[in-house]
Write an enzyme that holds these catalytic residues in place. Structure first.
Site, PDB file in Angstrom:
ATOM      1  N   ARG A   1       8.122  -4.744  17.437  1.00 38.63           N
ATOM      2  CA  ARG A   1       9.064  -4.007  18.384  1.00 38.63           C
ATOM      3  C   ARG A   1       8.736  -2.493  18.625  1.00 38.63           C
ATOM      4  O   ARG A   1       9.333  -1.811  19.426  1.00 38.63           O
ATOM      5  CB  ARG A   1      10.550  -4.196  17.805  1.00 38.63           C
ATOM      6  CG  ARG A   1      10.654  -3.653  16.248  1.00 38.63           C
ATOM      7  CD  ARG A   1      11.769  -4.024  15.483  1.00 38.63           C
ATOM      8  NE  ARG A   1      11.343  -5.561  15.209  1.00 38.63           N
ATOM      9  CZ  ARG A   1      12.344  -6.360  14.322  1.00 38.63           C
ATOM     10  NH1 ARG A   1      13.598  -5.993  14.217  1.00 38.63           N
ATOM     11  NH2 ARG A   1      11.901  -7.600  14.122  1.00 38.63           N
TER      12      ARG A   1
ATOM     13  N   LYS B   1       2.406  -9.146   3.976  1.00 39.11           N
ATOM     14  CA  LYS B   1       2.581 -10.592   3.954  1.00 39.11           C
ATOM     15  C   LYS B   1       2.160 -11.445   2.915  1.00 39.11           C
ATOM     16  O   LYS B   1       0.856 -11.172   2.494  1.00 39.11           O
ATOM     17  CB  LYS B   1       2.237 -11.148   5.333  1.00 39.11           C
ATOM     18  CG  LYS B   1       2.940 -10.929   6.640  1.00 39.11           C
ATOM     19  CD  LYS B   1       2.377 -11.521   7.820  1.00 39.11           C
ATOM     20  CE  LYS B   1       2.927 -10.847   9.110  1.00 39.11           C
ATOM     21  NZ  LYS B   1       4.330 -11.215   9.273  1.00 39.11           N
TER      22      LYS B   1
END
Length: 464
Positions: A313, A239
């Site tokens: 996820r 990120k």
């Protein structure tokens, strides 16, 4: 937060908080007298919603607090929370006729929260004396759960690693007489949680999975699964700094299910509660999982990695599979899962996904009643094609178009790991309040769990 609420019968003297509207203000001032009327005129106070005026008394204190509310019949939400940190120190009470006093008290208490682990707490004490007929114990149970959630999210990752988050679950269940276990490190591979291990193995702090239960085994089964990524660097798909600054909150799903569990156990609801939290740090090292890797899952599905920054996820996939094996009566998962949800609905309105139409409607009703906003998005099955992989059973991110239905495709990915449970619902929460509002101080936030507590209470307690 509990401490700021007391029963009116336990307080000797307190200042009344009087609800006013632009229409009712003249009549109220007629009762308070000419001094109060003159004070209002001098301060241009007209009784507009959310405006406040402290009316002085002749002895140097305050005769009343005038608080502008909406027109009669409209929801007041948590508006009284705006007073929790602005009133002078002292005791206050809701005057007779104050609309929805229980919701007002809750808003006041929720706004009184401060995270004081690393700094001195506000020394001023403001207490609200509530009518004796309000269920103060129930409000306290809710406040305990919200405080736990906020405290966990606000704690930085240097003090809250995977094992510390798992221990928080252990401590909570032990306090209520529950039990469970924590699966740590390479034992995750031995016990069938390969995706949890893959996501967390690059960190110097070993990954783990917390699995705890409480309640009678023959009661309806309610299972809560929470994403426990204590910090998300994005992995090898690193990120940028601006996107990493709030990643201590990426365990917000785990924090929220623990807050909800605290409410359920504190209220002694007649359910068999189970909480599962995969606790990992998505870090960067030579052992980090890579874009293009194929991971095996507990479900038996092979998963192609499209982007290592979509790690939540993956750990939820293994945890949901474990939960689904028991086929609970209600399966809830909560996760700070996608930026797409925030693009669609902003930080204050988390989406939820379910194919259970009755459950979806119940969530909508209870969310509105609790002033705990939520919004349903569809599990649109045609978008499952977006997750196709040419070399594995499924890709974990959208392979068709960047930015297409990101929150929906994430929910659809999770749906592949739930096949036995009829009532499953997924919440894609933000877990953070970026701008202070009544009842919601800036920082870590409980989202959806007050609604779910009311729903579970109604659904299962009333069935007994």
């Amino acid at each position: 937060m509990r401490q700021c609420l007391v029963r009116k019968s336990e307080v000797e003297t307190s200042t009344p908080i009087i609800a006013v509207t632009e229409e009712s203000l003249p009549g109220i001032l007629a009762k308070l007298g000419d001094q109060a009327r003159g004070w209002c005129e001098a301060n241009d106070f007209a009784g507009k919603a959310s405006t406040v005026l402290l009316v002085p008394s002749l002895n140097g204190g305050f005769a009343a607090v005038l608080f502008g509310v909406l027109e009669a019949g409209l929801p007041q939400a948590l508006a009284l929370g705006s007073l929790a940190k602005t009133l002078p120190e002292g005791d206050y009470h809701l005057a007779d006729g104050f609309p929805d006093p229980e919701q007002a008290a809750l808003g006041f208490a929720l706004s009184s929260y401060s995270f004081a682990r690393y700094r001195s707490k506000d020394a001023k004490e403001r207490r609200l004396a509530v009518p004796d007929d309000i269920d103060l114990e129930r409000i306290g149970t809710i406040l305990d759960g919200v405080q736990l959630t906020r405290d966990l999210i606000n704690t930085p990752a240097n003090d809250l690693g995977p094992e510390e988050l798992a221990k928080s679950a252990a401590d909570l269940f032990e306090a209520h007489g529950g039990s469970g276990r924590i699966v740590i490190g390479d034992d995750l591979l031995e016990e069938g949680f390969p995706m949890v291990h893959a996501v967390g193995r690059a960190s110097s702090r070993v990954p783990c999975l917390a699995d705890f239960s409480w309640g009678r085994e023959d009661d309806p089964k309610v299972t809560l699964v929470g994403k426990g990524v204590i910090f998300d660097t994005g992995g090898l798909n690193l990120k940028p700094g601006s996107s990493m600054s709030l990643m201590k909150k990426d365990m917000g799903g785990g924090a929220n299910v623990l807050g909800l569990a605290s409410m359920i156990m504190g209220a002694k609801l007649p359910v068999r509660l189970r909480v599962i939290i995969p606790c990992v740090e998505n870090a960067v090292s030579g052992s980090a999982f890579r874009p293009g890797d194929i991971l095996q899952s507990r479900k038996g599905l092979s998963v192609e990695i499209g982007n290592t920054d979509a790690e939540g996820r993956l750990v939820l996939g293994d945890a949901l599979t474990l939960a689904d094996e028991e086929k609970p009566d209600l399966l809830v998962d909560m996760a700070t899962l996608t930026g797409a949800a925030r693009v669609a609905l902003g930080p204050d309105l988390p989406p939820y996904f379910t194919d259970d139409e009755e459950l979806a409607e119940d969530v909508s009703v209870f969310a509105e009643a609790a002033s705990d906003p939520l919004w349903r998005l569809p599990l649109w099955k045609p978008y499952l094609k977006y997750l196709d992989s040419k070399i594995a059973d499924i890709n974990h991110i959208n392979t068709v178009g960047t930015g297409f239905a990101g929150s929906i495709t994430a929910a659809l990915f999770l749906s592949r790991f739930v096949e036995n449970t009829e009532s499953w619902i997924h919440f894609d929460i933000y877990g953070w309040t970026p701008m202070e509002k009544p009842g919601r101080p800036t920082g870590g936030e409980a989202q959806g769990i007050r609604c779910l507590f009311d729903l579970i209470t109604e659904k299962f307690a009333s069935a007994k």
